[in-house]
Design a protein around this motif. Structure first.
Motif, PDB file in Angstrom:
ATOM      1  N   VAL A  77       0.864  -1.190   0.000  1.00  0.00           N
ATOM      2  CA  VAL A  77       0.000   0.000   0.000  1.00  0.00           C
ATOM      3  C   VAL A  77       0.900   1.239   0.000  1.00  0.00           C
ATOM      4  CG1 VAL A  77      -1.722   1.321   1.307  1.00  0.00           C
ATOM      5  CG2 VAL A  77      -1.815  -1.209   1.246  1.00  0.00           C
ATOM      6  N   PRO A  78       0.763   2.096  -1.020  1.00  0.00           N
ATOM      7  CA  PRO A  78       1.675   3.260  -1.088  1.00  0.00           C
ATOM      8  C   PRO A  78       1.484   4.209   0.090  1.00  0.00           C
ATOM      9  CG  PRO A  78       0.338   3.072  -3.100  1.00  0.00           C
ATOM     10  CD  PRO A  78      -0.194   2.082  -2.113  1.00  0.00           C
ATOM     11  N   HIS A  79       2.579   4.635   0.651  1.00  0.00           N
ATOM     12  CA  HIS A  79       2.559   5.648   1.718  1.00  0.00           C
ATOM     13  C   HIS A  79       3.338   6.847   1.222  1.00  0.00           C
ATOM     14  CE1 HIS A  79       1.591   3.272   5.594  1.00  0.00           C
ATOM     15  NE2 HIS A  79       0.895   2.835   4.565  1.00  0.00           N
ATOM     16  N   ALA A  80       3.037   8.010   1.790  1.00  0.00           N
ATOM     17  CA  ALA A  80       3.794   9.210   1.399  1.00  0.00           C
ATOM     18  C   ALA A  80       5.270   8.978   1.728  1.00  0.00           C
ATOM     19  CB  ALA A  80       3.275  10.415   2.163  1.00  0.00           C
ATOM     20  N   PRO A  81       6.160   9.305   0.797  1.00  0.00           N
ATOM     21  CA  PRO A  81       7.591   9.113   1.080  1.00  0.00           C
ATOM     22  C   PRO A  81       8.068   9.978   2.237  1.00  0.00           C
ATOM     23  CG  PRO A  81       7.271  10.344  -0.960  1.00  0.00           C
ATOM     24  CD  PRO A  81       5.915   9.900  -0.520  1.00  0.00           C
ATOM     25  N   ARG A  82       9.084   9.499   2.932  1.00  0.00           N
ATOM     26  CA  ARG A  82       9.651  10.263   4.060  1.00  0.00           C
ATOM     27  C   ARG A  82      10.507  11.403   3.505  1.00  0.00           C
ATOM     28  NH1 ARG A  82       9.340   7.860   8.952  1.00  0.00           N
ATOM     29  NH2 ARG A  82       8.676   5.685   8.947  1.00  0.00           N
ATOM     30  N   LEU A  83      10.236  12.606   3.949  1.00  0.00           N
ATOM     31  CA  LEU A  83      11.041  13.743   3.465  1.00  0.00           C
ATOM     32  C   LEU A  83      11.987  14.240   4.542  1.00  0.00           C
ATOM     33  CD1 LEU A  83       8.165  15.538   1.499  1.00  0.00           C
ATOM     34  CD2 LEU A  83       9.895  13.896   0.658  1.00  0.00           C
ATOM     35  N   ALA A  84      11.903  13.622   5.724  1.00  0.00           N
ATOM     36  CA  ALA A  84      12.829  14.024   6.792  1.00  0.00           C
ATOM     37  C   ALA A  84      13.456  12.762   7.392  1.00  0.00           C
ATOM     38  CB  ALA A  84      12.076  14.791   7.874  1.00  0.00           C
TER      39      ALA A  84
END
Ligand code: HEM
Length: 558
Positions: free
Chosen positions: A311-318
């Motif tokens: 299930v796609p999750h928002a990518p980690r940007l931090a």
């Protein structure tokens, strides 16, 4: 010895892949001589007949020496590892089934070398030696250790490996032959006869696969639920790509040969078959380093777990902070206790190669996910800029390799946070951990191909008339991509939880397969400069990069 044993897990897979390839090349070259060159030479002109037998003889000599070297090295190091881990006396280690199998293979290879010294090597004794060699090889496979259904599994392994040798193992002999000066009719005859051997080879491979499924896999759940099953599935994907190339060759030889000019195209497709073939042997070696799926009824990953992880999750940007990671956090705790108790030697939270798995917490998972996501964005940028470059209308887009330099630095810094430069563990000491070694090799690979690819593009910018006159530097990119794919397909993860390791592997296997396809596309673009397939191929590899970036950006470890 300790360092050797630490790295042996990874080394043994690479060495075994070398052994499988060398053996297949030797058996394939002997089949090429006995089933193609000798019978066909009677229909060709004496000079062309001699040329064909000469090419087969050279391939047998190459295959023979490579087999002797690869098998001696692989079995020798295997015996050393056995003595090192189980403290066995040398005599006992030399009696191990893999050593006896290796000695049998080497004896056949040595005899084949002696026979191939003759100008016209005797085909029948060589074919008998090839069969004996396969029997010796199969006696060292998984099938030999089966209690039940040993015979059918030995038969499945035999036909599978014979098929692999007949089709892929014979390719170097075919390529050597195709490089010679032929009349169109003779070249078409050689190619057409080889495609008959290849079809027989495919038959053998598939027959083996049916046997493997019935004996070693036994259920669809085992395909996605075990590493053995997942690697077999990945082999099928690459096998399908090989079949497409094989079909293109078949059509070239049986439909378009009259048109002439098919030889360079045939050679290019055979070269791509070899690239994919090498990676398939890598998976085969990795496959036989894990227990068959049927032997692991428990601890399997369920489809629900895979679906949940997909299930796609928002990518980690931090990124989480380095000090929160498992090893640095434990080290800080140990340091505090050490300072309080002024122990003599400073305790270390993790010692590479000690055989213990590193402490891992949720921050480690977040750190690894962030690394994959950021790498994904860089690869996405590279893929999109390379697509722009493929339009040949955006001059600055040819500098896309520079983006990879950023990725290499990022991977070098962050792929192993416990080690130098971010962590306490020294660079050299950290290389005792096979995973760290593979990560550093991967970053080095990215640097090498970024620099060479950029130098190629700069030269093309200066001298636009470079078409067809590319130097060896241009081939670093596809070769490095294929090597990266090989490493991704054959590498292991130091994660205690077998299911977790498999869930990670399930995301790395398609990455590896896509890298191999991209390598072939770039190879076709370079070798077929200006041809139709080169014009198509120049769009394929950037698309593979975009696909790879999608897998990286959606990568999850929990
Ligand atoms: C061109 C295609 C292929 C080639 C050249 C090839 C080659 C090989 C070789 C040389 C081995 C022996 C490894 C050893 O004993 O150490 C092997 C093993 C194996 N191959 Fe393939 N293979 C091919 C396609 C496939 C496909 C399509 C599948 C599955 C769908 C497959 C499944 C397996 C399995 C399960 C084993 C391990 C058998 C065992 O546990 O002993 N192979 N392959």
């Amino acid at each position: 010895m300790d360092l050797f044993l630490d790295l042996y897990g990874f080394l043994s897979v690479v060495l075994h892949a070398g052994e499988l390839m060398a053996r297949s090349v030797l058996v394939g070259a002997i089949a090429f001589l006995g089933l193609l060159a000798v019978p066909l030479s009677r229909r060709l002109s004496p000079s062309e007949g001699a040329m064909l037998i000469g090419a087969a003889r050279r391939a047998i000599l190459w295959g023979g020496w490579l087999t002797l070297g690869a098998v001696a090295l692989s079995a020798g190091l295997g015996a050393v590892a056995l003595i090192g881990t189980l403290e066995l006396p040398v005599s006992r280690a030399l009696g191990a089934s893999f050593v006896l199998s290796a000695l049998g293979v080497m004896a056949c290879a040595a005899l084949a070398l002696m026979l191939a010294r003759r100008a016209v090597p005797p085909a029948l004794p060589l074919l008998a030696l090839a069969l004996l060699l396969l029997v010796a090889a199969v006696s060292g496979s998984h099938a030999m250790s089966r209690v039940e259904d040993r015979l059918p599994m030995l038969a499945a392994t035999f036909v599978h490996q014979a098929g692999a040798a007949l089709w892929l193992g014979g390719l170097p002999a075919l390529l050597l032959a195709l490089r010679l000066k032929w009349s169109v009719a003779a070249a078409q005859a050689v190619g057409a006869r080889y495609s008959v051997l290849a079809v027989a080879g495919v038959g053998g491979i598939v027959a083996g696969v049916v046997g493997y499924y019935l004996g070693y896999v036994q259920s669809p759940e085992a395909i996605y639920g075990t590493a053995y099953g997942a690697m077999s599935a990945t082999k099928s994907v690459l096998f399908s790509a090989l079949l497409l190339l094989g079909l293109a060759n078949w059509l070239l030889l049986h439909r378009f040969a009259q048109a002439g000019g098919f030889l360079p195209r045939l050679r290019r497709f055979v070269e791509c078959e070899l690239i994919i073939g090498i990676c398939i042997f890598g998976i085969a070696a990795s496959l036989t380093a894990v227990p068959p799926a049927a032997d692991l009824p428990d601890d399997r990953v369920t489809w629900a777990e895979i679906a949940e992880r997909a299930v796609p999750h928002a990518p980690r940007l931090a990124s989480p902070s380095h000090s929160d990671l498992g090893i640095p956090a434990l080290q800080a705790q140990l340091d505090a206790e050490w300072r309080a108790r002024t122990q003599s030697e400073r305790p270390q939270a993790f010692i590479p190669g000690e055989g213990f798995l590193p402490p891992r917490n949720a921050f480690d998972i977040a750190w690894s996910e962030y690394n994959h996501h950021m790498s994904g964005f860089v690869v996405l940028a590279v893929g999109l800029v390379a697509l722009l470059d493929a339009t040949r209308r955006v001059p600055w887009a040819r500098h896309w390799p520079l983006l990879f330099m950023g990725l290499a630095a990022f991977l070098f810094m962050r792929s192993d946070p416990e080690a130098w430069p971010l962590g306490d563990i020294g660079f050299l000491e950290s290389l005792r951990d096979p995973e760290v070694l593979q990560h550093k090799l991967l970053s080095l690979l990215v640097v090498v191909f970024a620099i060479s690819e950029w130098s190629v593009r700069l030269r093309e910018e200066k001298t636009s008339s470079l078409r067809g006159k590319r130097g060896p530097a241009a081939y670093v990119f596809p070769i490095a991509m294929a090597l990266g794919g090989f490493l991704l397909l054959a590498h292991t993860h130091a994660i205690a939880n077998v299911r977790e390791a498999l869930l990670v592997e399930l995301s790395h296997l398609p990455l590896g397969a896509a890298a191999v396809i991209a390598a072939c596309a770039r190879w076709l673009e370079l070798r077929g400069d200006g041809t139709r397939e080169a014009r198509v191929a120049r769009w394929v590899w950037p698309c593979c990069l975009v696909f790879i970036s999608g897998l990286l950006i959606l990568y999850r470890e929990a």
